[in-house]
Design an enzyme around this catalytic site. Structure first.
Site, PDB file in Angstrom:
ATOM      1  N   LYS B  99      71.850 136.143 127.080  1.00  0.00           N
ATOM      2  CA  LYS B  99      70.894 137.179 127.465  1.00  0.00           C
ATOM      3  C   LYS B  99      70.385 136.797 128.841  1.00  0.00           C
ATOM      4  CE  LYS B  99      66.393 139.175 126.652  1.00  0.00           C
ATOM      5  NZ  LYS B  99      65.143 139.194 125.892  1.00  0.00           N
ATOM      6  N   GLY B 160      56.445 142.000 125.751  1.00  0.00           N
ATOM      7  CA  GLY B 160      55.271 141.626 124.951  1.00  0.00           C
ATOM      8  C   GLY B 160      54.075 142.546 125.109  1.00  0.00           C
ATOM      9  N   ALA B 186      62.445 144.897 124.726  1.00  0.00           N
ATOM     10  CA  ALA B 186      61.108 144.644 125.281  1.00  0.00           C
ATOM     11  C   ALA B 186      60.190 145.854 125.280  1.00  0.00           C
ATOM     12  CB  ALA B 186      61.180 144.100 126.706  1.00  0.00           C
ATOM     13  N   GLY B 187      58.955 145.573 124.917  1.00  0.00           N
ATOM     14  CA  GLY B 187      57.883 146.563 125.040  1.00  0.00           C
ATOM     15  C   GLY B 187      57.602 147.375 123.793  1.00  0.00           C
ATOM     16  N   ASN B 208      60.941 141.452 119.469  1.00  0.00           N
ATOM     17  CA  ASN B 208      60.378 140.127 119.212  1.00  0.00           C
ATOM     18  C   ASN B 208      58.886 140.221 118.927  1.00  0.00           C
ATOM     19  OD1 ASN B 208      59.514 137.450 119.187  1.00  0.00           O
ATOM     20  ND2 ASN B 208      60.757 136.822 120.876  1.00  0.00           N
ATOM     21  N   SER B 209      58.080 140.499 119.966  1.00  0.00           N
ATOM     22  CA  SER B 209      56.626 140.464 119.803  1.00  0.00           C
ATOM     23  C   SER B 209      56.130 141.389 118.701  1.00  0.00           C
ATOM     24  CB  SER B 209      55.945 140.846 121.116  1.00  0.00           C
ATOM     25  OG  SER B 209      56.324 139.958 122.128  1.00  0.00           O
TER      26      SER B 209
END
Lengths: 107, 258
Positions: B99, B160, B186-187, B208-209
């Site tokens: 990545k 995040g 992301a986001g 993830n987050s």
């Protein structure tokens, strides 16, 4: 770091070369027997910290000293990634900067 | 049912990929990975510290069956550093997936498109399956595709931030034009946003987050998995066309009136 045979022929000497030259300086002085007693071990920088290496400069010895699991580390010496297949032919020299990396949680 | 998904030299059934950062513990992370059904997880690199074996994620992750561990290049400020990080990651993972992320500004962590493109060219040439984290820019996506990337990974919003799919319009263009998988990374904050990506034909999402920072990461992982599966099915089923006006669903026969 000396990786045989490439380094033995003086090929691709990058930043490591400069470090090795500076590493020679104290030895010359010792021969002139004025300064200072030879320090035990080879002075390396491992993960940014000074490390006195007691072995013969192999990565296997360094892993053992640092209690690193060879299966779970990647190695960079003087800014160059050293592939696993080359590990056995690495000979660390005074002043080498070694980075040992592992996986960590990340996104 | 979701249809297998080819990426690099592997085939994935789950279209939900997981980042492993920010979890309160390795155990929580592992439970979330299991609950998500993800077959691809990302990890970072850090310096080895003696006596910090409890931080080890490789051992526990590699014990999960059918998981592809993909190292990222987080921390790289430019192409040169990213290439170096990718090579170190490959030494650890033993696989050519990477990545690629180059985000030099810690305030917004937005990807540097120029350095990312340069690194993508080099790494693709070296045989890596490059998954570049990138701005949601359809032109850059084509350039990265031409550079040999295995997929493109446009951001939904800043890493995040949980601001959601703020780039929907651009991602839609990317999906329409792409010859490689489009993975939104992301986001994202809520499963419905992941479903939205899949409904518009996105190939996968990387979360993830949104999972790690949920009150119950394991349950949120399940929710994202269900949303991704639902969105994918909706796309396969084909959404109905939009209409400017109402189109009756019941017969409007006037038998109730006079």
């Amino acid at each position: 770091m000396r990786i045989r045979p490439q380094r033995a022929h003086g090929v691709r000497l990058g930043a490591g070369c400069i470090l090795r030259v500076s590493g020679m300086v104290p030895r010359t002085r010792i021969r002139g027997d004025e300064f200072p007693p030879k320090v035990p071990g080879m002075n390396l920088v491992v993960n940014g910290k000074p490390h006195s290496h007691g072995g013969g400069g192999t990565l296997a010895e360094l892993f053992e000293e640092c209690r690193a699991n060879p299966a779970q580390v990647a190695v960079m010496i003087n800014g160059e990634v050293v592939r696993r297949a080359q590990w056995d032919s690495v000979k660390l020299v005074e002043g080498d900067q070694v980075e040992m990396l592992v996986f960590a949680a990340g996104g | 049912m979701q249809g297998d998904f080819r990426l690099g030299d592997r085939t994935f059934t789950s279209r939900l990929f997981l980042g492993t950062g920010k979890f309160s513990s390795t155990d929580t992370m592992l439970r979330a990975v299991r609950a998500s059904g993800a077959e691809l997880v990302t990890v970072a690199l850090r310096r080895f510290h003696e006596g910090r074996a409890e931080d080890d994620v490789y051992g526990p992750l590699s014990s999960l069956p059918g998981i592809t561990i993909v190292p990222n290049t987080s921390g790289a400020m430019n192409a040169k550093e990213a290439v170096r990080a990718a090579m170190l990651g490959r030494e650890l993972s033993g696989s050519p997936f990477v990545k690629l992320e180059i985000h030099p500004n810690p305030h917004h962590l937005l990807p540097d498109p120029i350095e990312t493109y340069e690194a993508a060219k080099i790494l693709s040439r070296e045989g890596f399956f490059v998954l570049p984290y990138m701005p949601a820019d359809p032109v850059l996506a084509k350039r990265l595709e031409d550079a040999g990337c295995a997929a493109v990974m446009p951001l939904g919003a800043a890493i995040g931030s949980g601001q959601g799919l703020t780039t929907a319009g651009m991602v839609e263009i990317m999906i329409r034009d792409a010859c490689v998988p489009v993975i939104v990374d992301a986001g994202l904050r809520s499963p419905s946003e992941a479903a939205a990506v899949m409904e518009m034909g996105g190939d996968a999402v990387l979360v993830n987050s949104a999972i790690a920072a949920a009150d119950n990461p394991e349950l949120m992982a399940e929710a994202f998995a269900a949303a991704v599966a639902a969105g994918r099915k909706a796309w396969q089923a084909g959404l109905m066309p939009r209409s400017e006006v109402a189109v009756a669903t019941s017969p409007l026969t006037a038998f109730l009136g006079d």
